[in-house]
Motif scaffolding. Structure first.
Motif, PDB file in Angstrom:
ATOM      1  N   ALA A  46       0.815  -1.227   0.000  1.00  0.00           N
ATOM      2  CA  ALA A  46       0.000   0.000   0.000  1.00  0.00           C
ATOM      3  C   ALA A  46       0.843   1.269   0.000  1.00  0.00           C
ATOM      4  N   SER A  47       2.051   1.210   0.575  1.00  0.00           N
ATOM      5  CA  SER A  47       2.822   2.449   0.786  1.00  0.00           C
ATOM      6  C   SER A  47       3.875   2.713  -0.288  1.00  0.00           C
ATOM      7  N   VAL A  48       4.573   1.673  -0.734  1.00  0.00           N
ATOM      8  CA  VAL A  48       5.700   1.868  -1.653  1.00  0.00           C
ATOM      9  C   VAL A  48       5.196   2.167  -3.062  1.00  0.00           C
ATOM     10  N   ILE A  49       5.707   3.241  -3.664  1.00  0.00           N
ATOM     11  CA  ILE A  49       5.285   3.589  -5.026  1.00  0.00           C
ATOM     12  C   ILE A  49       6.420   3.400  -6.035  1.00  0.00           C
ATOM     13  N   LEU A  50       7.671   3.401  -5.558  1.00  0.00           N
ATOM     14  CA  LEU A  50       8.800   3.199  -6.475  1.00  0.00           C
ATOM     15  C   LEU A  50      10.010   2.709  -5.688  1.00  0.00           C
ATOM     16  N   ILE A  51      10.734   1.753  -6.291  1.00  0.00           N
ATOM     17  CA  ILE A  51      12.018   1.318  -5.735  1.00  0.00           C
ATOM     18  C   ILE A  51      13.049   1.424  -6.850  1.00  0.00           C
ATOM     19  N   GLY A  52      14.142   2.130  -6.574  1.00  0.00           N
ATOM     20  CA  GLY A  52      15.198   2.288  -7.572  1.00  0.00           C
ATOM     21  C   GLY A  52      16.511   1.730  -7.066  1.00  0.00           C
ATOM     22  N   ALA A  53      17.146   0.876  -7.862  1.00  0.00           N
ATOM     23  CA  ALA A  53      18.492   0.388  -7.540  1.00  0.00           C
ATOM     24  C   ALA A  53      19.486   1.115  -8.446  1.00  0.00           C
ATOM     25  N   GLN A  54      20.674   1.376  -7.957  1.00  0.00           N
ATOM     26  CA  GLN A  54      21.651   2.076  -8.793  1.00  0.00           C
ATOM     27  C   GLN A  54      23.081   1.665  -8.478  1.00  0.00           C
ATOM     28  N   ARG A  55      23.947   1.857  -9.467  1.00  0.00           N
ATOM     29  CA  ARG A  55      25.389   1.663  -9.342  1.00  0.00           C
ATOM     30  C   ARG A  55      26.065   2.793 -10.105  1.00  0.00           C
ATOM     31  N   LEU A  56      27.356   2.983  -9.864  1.00  0.00           N
ATOM     32  CA  LEU A  56      28.138   3.964 -10.621  1.00  0.00           C
ATOM     33  C   LEU A  56      29.155   3.225 -11.470  1.00  0.00           C
ATOM     34  N   VAL A  57      29.109   3.444 -12.785  1.00  0.00           N
ATOM     35  CA  VAL A  57      30.114   2.863 -13.681  1.00  0.00           C
ATOM     36  C   VAL A  57      31.048   3.974 -14.149  1.00  0.00           C
ATOM     37  N   ARG A  58      32.298   3.613 -14.397  1.00  0.00           N
ATOM     38  CA  ARG A  58      33.273   4.616 -14.858  1.00  0.00           C
ATOM     39  C   ARG A  58      32.991   4.989 -16.308  1.00  0.00           C
ATOM     40  N   LYS A  59      33.121   6.301 -16.591  1.00  0.00           N
ATOM     41  CA  LYS A  59      32.887   6.806 -17.948  1.00  0.00           C
ATOM     42  C   LYS A  59      34.181   6.748 -18.761  1.00  0.00           C
ATOM     43  N   ASN A  60      34.035   6.400 -20.030  1.00  0.00           N
ATOM     44  CA  ASN A  60      35.183   6.441 -20.929  1.00  0.00           C
ATOM     45  C   ASN A  60      35.743   7.852 -21.006  1.00  0.00           C
ATOM     46  N   CYS A  61      37.069   7.972 -21.008  1.00  0.00           N
ATOM     47  CA  CYS A  61      37.711   9.278 -21.164  1.00  0.00           C
ATOM     48  C   CYS A  61      37.505   9.766 -22.596  1.00  0.00           C
ATOM     49  N   LEU A  62      36.938  10.941 -22.746  1.00  0.00           N
ATOM     50  CA  LEU A  62      36.634  11.472 -24.079  1.00  0.00           C
ATOM     51  C   LEU A  62      37.876  11.904 -24.847  1.00  0.00           C
ATOM     52  N   GLU A  63      38.973  12.163 -24.117  1.00  0.00           N
ATOM     53  CA  GLU A  63      40.195  12.632 -24.773  1.00  0.00           C
ATOM     54  C   GLU A  63      40.914  11.509 -25.533  1.00  0.00           C
ATOM     55  N   CYS A  64      40.731  10.250 -25.093  1.00  0.00           N
ATOM     56  CA  CYS A  64      41.463   9.145 -25.725  1.00  0.00           C
ATOM     57  C   CYS A  64      40.519   8.014 -26.149  1.00  0.00           C
ATOM     58  N   LEU A  65      39.259   8.367 -26.412  1.00  0.00           N
ATOM     59  CA  LEU A  65      38.248   7.377 -26.786  1.00  0.00           C
ATOM     60  C   LEU A  65      38.572   6.779 -28.156  1.00  0.00           C
ATOM     61  N   GLU A  66      38.487   5.463 -28.238  1.00  0.00           N
ATOM     62  CA  GLU A  66      38.739   4.791 -29.516  1.00  0.00           C
ATOM     63  C   GLU A  66      37.892   3.535 -29.621  1.00  0.00           C
ATOM     64  N   PRO A  67      37.508   3.131 -30.856  1.00  0.00           N
ATOM     65  CA  PRO A  67      36.724   1.898 -31.033  1.00  0.00           C
ATOM     66  C   PRO A  67      37.565   0.690 -30.629  1.00  0.00           C
ATOM     67  N   THR A  68      36.887  -0.345 -30.155  1.00  0.00           N
ATOM     68  CA  THR A  68      37.583  -1.573 -29.794  1.00  0.00           C
ATOM     69  C   THR A  68      36.777  -2.773 -30.285  1.00  0.00           C
ATOM     70  N   ASP A  69      37.477  -3.772 -30.793  1.00  0.00           N
ATOM     71  CA  ASP A  69      36.805  -4.967 -31.322  1.00  0.00           C
ATOM     72  C   ASP A  69      36.367  -5.874 -30.179  1.00  0.00           C
ATOM     73  N   VAL A  70      35.085  -6.243 -30.207  1.00  0.00           N
ATOM     74  CA  VAL A  70      34.530  -7.152 -29.202  1.00  0.00           C
ATOM     75  C   VAL A  70      33.857  -8.304 -29.933  1.00  0.00           C
ATOM     76  N   PRO A  71      34.189  -9.555 -29.586  1.00  0.00           N
ATOM     77  CA  PRO A  71      33.531 -10.690 -30.239  1.00  0.00           C
ATOM     78  C   PRO A  71      32.017 -10.639 -30.044  1.00  0.00           C
ATOM     79  N   THR A  72      31.299 -11.013 -31.073  1.00  0.00           N
ATOM     80  CA  THR A  72      29.835 -11.021 -31.010  1.00  0.00           C
ATOM     81  C   THR A  72      29.343 -11.868 -29.841  1.00  0.00           C
ATOM     82  N   GLN A  73      30.008 -12.999 -29.607  1.00  0.00           N
ATOM     83  CA  GLN A  73      29.576 -13.897 -28.535  1.00  0.00           C
ATOM     84  C   GLN A  73      29.654 -13.223 -27.162  1.00  0.00           C
ATOM     85  N   ALA A  74      30.667 -12.334 -26.993  1.00  0.00           N
ATOM     86  CA  ALA A  74      30.807 -11.632 -25.706  1.00  0.00           C
ATOM     87  C   ALA A  74      29.591 -10.749 -25.438  1.00  0.00           C
ATOM     88  N   LEU A  75      29.087 -10.081 -26.483  1.00  0.00           N
ATOM     89  CA  LEU A  75      27.894  -9.245 -26.327  1.00  0.00           C
ATOM     90  C   LEU A  75      26.664 -10.112 -26.057  1.00  0.00           C
TER      91      LEU A  75
END
Length: 566
Positions: free
Chosen positions: A442-471
């Motif tokens: 009756a009382s709870v209207i929303l529950i949010g879980a959260q974590r902090l992930v590190r952001k890619n550095c924009l100064e040295c951002l580059e594409p990287t090959d990832v196997p399809t299976q990993a995704l």
């Protein structure tokens, strides 16, 4: 042109801010000091670069991004630090007999005259934001002393005085803590942590060494190993700064250090001292008021999820829970929610342990368990204070949970936190505390879980090959694999070689639908609740992290490190 009042009028005329935003910024300026432009950007009402561009156009002078500009030491030496701080200016370059100076307020003719008289050069003005100028002052005018330089100041004979494990008296501790080299070393540790954007400092004694580590973007890095002989002197200096008892070395102690950085920036260090078998370990949590992010659009919410979250926090009554481990950004999410709800016609009270940031217009109460002021007693008192919105720092026991839920059921909006792994398991946590299922439903209207992930550095951002299976193994749908162009930071000077700069939140938002309430009343397990919530459209933490990966904001390693399979 008068800076403060005139600036507000001009921004209003250009419709870059609203009258309400101007009023709130002026009120905050009266309380905290500083310039109006600084308050407007700090409160998220206008972007820093937008304000700089506006001032550049208004005064007819070029703008400059000081973060992308290296100033020569010879130029810095032309104007003393006192003058720089007084007028909020930074010398940038010199061409012949003309000195180029960055100013937050280009209309300040007194500052320009001062610089002309002091240097003998003609002055050409460029405009920069106040935050950028403060950053440049900190970067160029703070002493560039290194740890090695400070260590050269120590005399081995002096160090031996504080080496004895037994019978160290208070006078010896005070004397060693007051030695200039110790003071310089401790100050350097604090300032270096601020410059590197650390969230915590760990000073750890072991049998044969002393270690100093910084937590940067959620990861611990060792920065130095002072001689173990200095452990009592460093510990005592930090305890004196925190106003703690330096003679008490057997019991944990908590204190606070307040450091003023420039004109408008204050840094708080929350200090925790813990006795270990080799001495006292000290952890300092850095609380930078100027870095508190109160703009909900910049926390990491996806557009649709943010819309849902905002709709729920504007509900007149009910309970909203944010869950996650220590250091996952729960306080920032709650403070940004309160900032969104903070109006002159709303009464908001918070019970916190500790109060990390001071928010204007909100009644914040610091807990003191030793005198009986805990979450439960504070919550009872709040209900006699005609509240509209209540924030309880954490629901730890049945008493706090019960009072909070009753408040939510009697016309109040209650915000709080729990320590659980995800949103659905918060329901089980409340039930395990002894709360009846019908009260939770009756009382709870929303529950949010959260974590902090590190952001890619924009100064040295580059594409990287990832196997399809990993995704596919991470949970990416086979039809969507081609949409992923995975990137990561290669490592550069800006990110100190880590490939990451800053952090962003990932969210799992579970709104309490009628079907979910029915599940709770029927005694459904956490797994059943989770499956039903996903069926209704809930985005899990892993899904949220994959979205950040898809957008190039984080790396594959971070997704794996911070989330588990759904």
């Amino acid at each position: 042109m008068a800076a403060t009042g005139r600036l507000g009028e001009l921004l209003l005329r250009e419709k870059l801010i609203t009258p309400l935003q101007l009023q709130q910024a002026i009120e905050e300026q009266k309380n905290a000091g500083g310039r109006l432009g600084y308050q407007l950007t700090k409160m998220g009402f206008i972007e820093e670069n937008e304000l700089t561009a506006f001032l550049s156009k208004q005064y007819g002078v070029p703008s400059i991004d000081l973060n992308e500009f290296d100033i020569e030491p010879d130029i810095i030496k032309l104007i003393p630090k006192e003058v720089v701080l007084k007028h909020q200016i930074v010398p940038v370059n010199r061409t012949g007999s003309t000195l180029i100076v960055a100013m937050a307020d280009p209309s300040n003719i007194f500052a320009i005259d001062d610089i002309k008289f002091l240097t003998g050069y003609n002055v050409e003005v460029v405009v920069a934001s106040e935050q950028a100028i403060e950053g440049a002052v900190e970067k160029y005018y703070t002493s560039n002393v290194t740890f090695d330089d400070v260590m050269l100041d120590f005399d081995d004979d002096d160090v031996d005085v504080i080496d004895a494990e037994e019978d160290i008296n208070e006078l010896d501790l005070e004397k060693s803590a007051g030695d200039a080299p110790v003071i310089k070393l401790v100050n350097l540790i604090l300032l270096d942590a601020i410059r590197k954007g650390a969230s915590d400092i760990h000073v750890e004694p072991f049998e044969k060494q002393l270690r100093v580590r910084y937590r940067i973007d959620g990861m611990l890095y060792e920065v130095m190993k002072p001689p173990v002989k200095l452990k009592h002197a460093i510990t005592s200096r930090l305890k004196i700064m925190s106003q703690l008892d330096i003679a008490e070395r057997r019991l944990p102690q908590d204190g606070r250090i307040k450091l003023k950085m420039g004109k408008n920036r204050e840094m708080d260090f929350r200090v925790s001292v813990l006795p270990t078998i080799w001495g006292e370990k000290i952890v300092l949590r850095l609380l930078d008021k100027s870095n508190l992010q109160l703009d909900m659009t910049k926390l990491g919410f996806e557009e649709k999820v943010l819309e849902t979250f905002k709709k729920c926090i504007h509900t007149p009554y009910g309970m909203i829970l944010i869950t996650g481990p220590t250091g996952s950004g729960k306080t920032t999410t709650l403070y940004s929610s309160l900032s969104e709800l903070n109006r002159s016609d709303v009464n908001i009270s918070t019970a916190e342990d500790p109060v990390e940031y001071n928010l204007f217009g909100i009644n914040q109460v610091q807990m003191h368990d030793d005198i009986g002021l805990n979450f439960g007693s504070s919550l009872r008192a709040f209900l006699r204070q005609d509240p509209d919105i209540i924030l309880v720092g954490e629901i730890r026991d049945f008493e706090t949970a019960e009072i909070g839920i009753k408040a939510a059921l009697t016309g109040h909006l209650v915000l709080s936190t729990l320590h659980t792994n995800d949103a659905p398991s918060s329901v089980s946590r409340l039930l395990n505390m002894g709360i009846e299922p019908f009260l939770v439903a009756a009382s709870v209207i929303l529950i949010g879980a959260q974590r902090l992930v590190r952001k890619n550095c924009l100064e040295c951002l580059e594409p990287t090959d990832v196997p399809t299976q990993a995704l596919l193994d991470l949970g990416v749908h086979p039809d969507q694999v081609d949409e992923y162009s995975v990137q990561r930071g290669a490592g550069c000077r800006t990110c100190a070689g880590s490939g990451y700069k800053g952090r962003i939140a990932i969210y799992e938002i579970m709104t309490m639908s009628e079907d979910l309430r029915e599940f709770i009343l029927n005694g459904a397990s956490t797994l059943e609740l989770k499956r039903e919530a996903i069926r209704q459209g809930m985005q899990t933490l892993r899904m949220s992290a994959l979205n950040k990966l898809k957008e190039g904001k984080t790396s594959l390693d971070e997704v794996v490190r911070m989330t588990t399979e759904d």
